[in-house]
Write a protein that holds these residues in place. Structure first.
Motif, PDB file in Angstrom:
ATOM      1  N   LEU A 166      39.561  93.442  11.749  1.00  0.00           N
ATOM      2  CA  LEU A 166      40.928  93.902  11.611  1.00  0.00           C
ATOM      3  C   LEU A 166      41.793  92.757  11.143  1.00  0.00           C
ATOM      4  O   LEU A 166      41.729  91.658  11.700  1.00  0.00           O
ATOM      5  N   CYS A 180      39.659  96.434  21.693  1.00  0.00           N
ATOM      6  CA  CYS A 180      38.526  96.441  20.771  1.00  0.00           C
ATOM      7  C   CYS A 180      37.205  96.350  21.515  1.00  0.00           C
ATOM      8  O   CYS A 180      37.145  96.026  22.691  1.00  0.00           O
ATOM      9  N   LEU A 197      45.167  91.148  24.072  1.00  0.00           N
ATOM     10  CA  LEU A 197      43.876  91.432  23.447  1.00  0.00           C
ATOM     11  C   LEU A 197      42.922  91.842  24.569  1.00  0.00           C
ATOM     12  O   LEU A 197      42.691  91.067  25.506  1.00  0.00           O
ATOM     13  N   TYR A 208      35.325  99.770  17.722  1.00  0.00           N
ATOM     14  CA  TYR A 208      36.689 100.079  17.300  1.00  0.00           C
ATOM     15  C   TYR A 208      37.646  98.904  17.473  1.00  0.00           C
ATOM     16  O   TYR A 208      37.469  98.075  18.370  1.00  0.00           O
ATOM     17  N   PHE A 209      38.682  98.916  16.653  1.00  0.00           N
ATOM     18  CA  PHE A 209      39.922  98.203  16.910  1.00  0.00           C
ATOM     19  C   PHE A 209      41.000  99.271  17.067  1.00  0.00           C
ATOM     20  O   PHE A 209      41.328  99.969  16.100  1.00  0.00           O
ATOM     21  N   SER A 251      41.312  97.381   7.979  1.00  0.00           N
ATOM     22  CA  SER A 251      40.360  97.545   9.072  1.00  0.00           C
ATOM     23  C   SER A 251      39.062  98.035   8.462  1.00  0.00           C
ATOM     24  O   SER A 251      39.064  99.025   7.724  1.00  0.00           O
ATOM     25  N   ASN A 273      39.123  93.017  25.182  1.00  0.00           N
ATOM     26  CA  ASN A 273      37.773  93.128  24.628  1.00  0.00           C
ATOM     27  C   ASN A 273      36.891  93.836  25.646  1.00  0.00           C
ATOM     28  O   ASN A 273      36.785  93.400  26.793  1.00  0.00           O
ATOM     29  N   LEU A 278      40.913  89.411  13.123  1.00  0.00           N
ATOM     30  CA  LEU A 278      40.166  89.621  14.355  1.00  0.00           C
ATOM     31  C   LEU A 278      38.832  90.270  14.024  1.00  0.00           C
ATOM     32  O   LEU A 278      38.752  91.161  13.167  1.00  0.00           O
ATOM     33  N   VAL A 304      46.013  95.137  21.559  1.00  0.00           N
ATOM     34  CA  VAL A 304      44.890  95.293  20.633  1.00  0.00           C
ATOM     35  C   VAL A 304      43.652  95.467  21.506  1.00  0.00           C
ATOM     36  O   VAL A 304      43.254  94.560  22.240  1.00  0.00           O
ATOM     37  N   SER A 350      42.544 101.960  14.224  1.00  0.00           N
ATOM     38  CA  SER A 350      42.962 101.248  13.011  1.00  0.00           C
ATOM     39  C   SER A 350      42.138 101.627  11.785  1.00  0.00           C
ATOM     40  O   SER A 350      42.664 101.716  10.681  1.00  0.00           O
ATOM     41  N   SER A 375      35.141  91.879  15.896  1.00  0.00           N
ATOM     42  CA  SER A 375      34.434  92.327  17.094  1.00  0.00           C
ATOM     43  C   SER A 375      32.998  92.648  16.709  1.00  0.00           C
ATOM     44  O   SER A 375      32.744  93.240  15.653  1.00  0.00           O
ATOM     45  N   VAL A 412      44.976  99.947  18.359  1.00  0.00           N
ATOM     46  CA  VAL A 412      46.195  99.165  18.575  1.00  0.00           C
ATOM     47  C   VAL A 412      47.328 100.069  19.050  1.00  0.00           C
ATOM     48  O   VAL A 412      47.349 101.268  18.765  1.00  0.00           O
TER      49      VAL A 412
END
Length: 254
Positions: free
Chosen positions: A247, A142, A101, A217-218, A231, A103, A3, A140, A185, A5, A220
């Motif tokens: 990630l 992000c 997910l 950020y990610f 990550s 976003n 993944l 998740v 993460s 971002s 989780v």
């Protein structure tokens, strides 16, 4: 599963600065964008093999988010029901079989903190939303979250205490989320590593000297921690005042 971002600070400008080269090179399963700064019909991206979901802000050249995904989600939701959130195009949620997910492009509280109260209300609403999702399946979460959580997350923390993105209130909202069953993460793998930043001012030599902030950020659900592989940030990738973050995780069987 990989993944990515990236706050692209205007996708049309970023496309002219090599966005597609990075997109093809990284070959993410899910690719999230923030601050796309365009309206429907202003850009046609040929992303073979990906489903595209865009959340445009009503205001021209402002905010907005997008997600490109190889796997078609079960459903897609825009916003969390708040009118202003919808107008600014700041949230896209994709539901997959085993996770959500989310976003997000979090609103900036502004240099003079005139939007701090709204920002804190936003944080409360989003926190409640994430907890509802997390009760159903792992999340998740992000994006550009517009906060440096710890002192290690920005170069000049002493002179920035109380400034937008590093107020006690904003940092406290992040702490609350992490204390409620979520994991940052990057800090899972690099708990005390300095110099990992994702945003730099456009002022001369700032990025070259790595005088930055980590505000992307990610995050989780804790029960995904055992599936995390790596990550990281990609600061060498230019095209925006932010850099992409990535990630990698195994897909759970449960």
């Amino acid at each position: 599963m990989k993944l990515v971002s990236w706050n692209v600070n205007g996708i049309r400008a970023c496309v002219k600065k090599g966005f597609m080269d990075y997109f093809k090179e990284v070959d993410a399963d899910i690719f999230c964008l923030q601050e796309i700064k365009l309206q429907e019909g202003q850009l046609d991206l040929d992303l073979e093999g990906y489903y595209q979901y865009w959340n445009y802000a009503e205001r021209k050249g402002y905010s907005g988010t997008a997600v490109f995904t190889k796997e078609k989600p079960l459903q897609v939701k825009y916003g969390v029901g708040d009118a202003e959130t919808e107008e600014e195009g700041r949230i896209i949620t994709l539901e997959y079989e085993k996770f959500y997910l989310v976003n997000v492009y979090t609103p900036n509280s502004k240099r003079d903190l005139t939007r701090l109260d709204y920002r804190l209300e936003w944080e409360d609403e989003l926190f409640a939303y994430l907890k509802v999702l997390d009760a159903e399946k792992p999340v998740v979460y992000c994006g550009d979250l517009n906060v440096a959580h710890q002192e290690v997350d920005l170069r000049n923390h002493k002179t920035n205490h109380g400034n937008s993105g590093f107020t006690t209130e904003e940092r406290g909202k992040m702490s609350r989320l992490l204390d409620s069953g979520f994991t940052d993460s990057l800090r899972y793998f690099h708990p005390e590593t300095e110099g990992i930043y994702t945003w730099w001012s456009y002022m001369k030599t700032i990025r070259e000297r790595n005088v930055g902030w980590r505000i992307d950020y990610f995050i989780v659900s804790n029960r995904l921690k055992d599936y995390l592989l790596r990550s990281e940030a990609h600061p060498d990738r230019l095209g925006s005042d932010h850099c992409p973050i990535m990630l990698e995780m195994e897909q759970s069987n449960s």
